[in-house]
Design an enzyme around this catalytic site. Structure first.
Site, PDB file in Angstrom:
ATOM      1  N   MET A   1       0.846  -1.177   0.000  1.00 54.39           N
ATOM      2  CA  MET A   1       0.000   0.000   0.000  1.00 54.39           C
ATOM      3  C   MET A   1       0.880   1.225   0.000  1.00 54.39           C
ATOM      4  O   MET A   1       1.118   1.794   1.047  1.00 54.39           O
ATOM      5  CB  MET A   1      -0.913  -0.098   1.227  1.00 54.39           C
ATOM      6  N   PRO A   2       1.428   1.589  -1.118  1.00 52.36           N
ATOM      7  CA  PRO A   2       2.219   2.822  -1.135  1.00 52.36           C
ATOM      8  C   PRO A   2       1.346   4.063  -1.287  1.00 52.36           C
ATOM      9  O   PRO A   2       0.269   4.025  -1.872  1.00 52.36           O
ATOM     10  CB  PRO A   2       3.121   2.643  -2.353  1.00 52.36           C
TER      11      PRO A   2
END
Length: 130
Positions: free
Chosen positions: A1-2
């Site tokens: 989850m950047p």
């Protein structure tokens, strides 16, 4: 989850979208980030209300085509994956947005599972409370 932040000088919406696509594709190819895990903040600076400064640090001759990319993501990627990301993002930014690879300045900030809330006031990467 950047979470990805991209800042670029003299950048219209079309070019910002192209830069965002380049970085997201590079994250997918090099780190296995899913297509729908797509959270970006894209900002163009016009030189009047917003500036980006740069130097020739470490012998890289940057100019006003500089693109700053700040990626925050959970820890755990290898140095090889990070190097592959930098290289692929620079290649795709040149292909999609005409950005010279020397002007791609990328920094990764890693954190832990507890550092994320993706909505609803919840921490989805932590075990549920009992």
């Amino acid at each position: 989850m950047p979470l990805v932040r991209i800042d670029a000088m003299g950048c219209d919406t079309r070019r910002l979208k192209a830069l965002g696509r380049a970085v997201h594709q590079a994250l997918g190819e090099t780190m296995g980030i899913p297509d729908d895990d797509h959270f970006q903040i894209l900002t163009g600076h016009d030189g009047q209300r917003g500036l980006l400064r740069h130097g020739d640090y470490l012998g890289v001759r940057r100019d006003d085509g500089i693109v700053y990319v700040a990626i925050t993501l959970r820890a755990g990627r290898t140095d090889a994956q990070k190097r592959a990301l930098y290289r692929r993002a620079a290649e795709l930014a040149e292909e999609y947005a005409g950005t010279e690879p020397r002007n791609m300045f990328i920094v990764l900030t890693e954190n832990a599972d507890a550092d994320w809330s993706l909505g609803n006031g919840e921490a989805p990467y932590l075990p549920p409370l009992k």
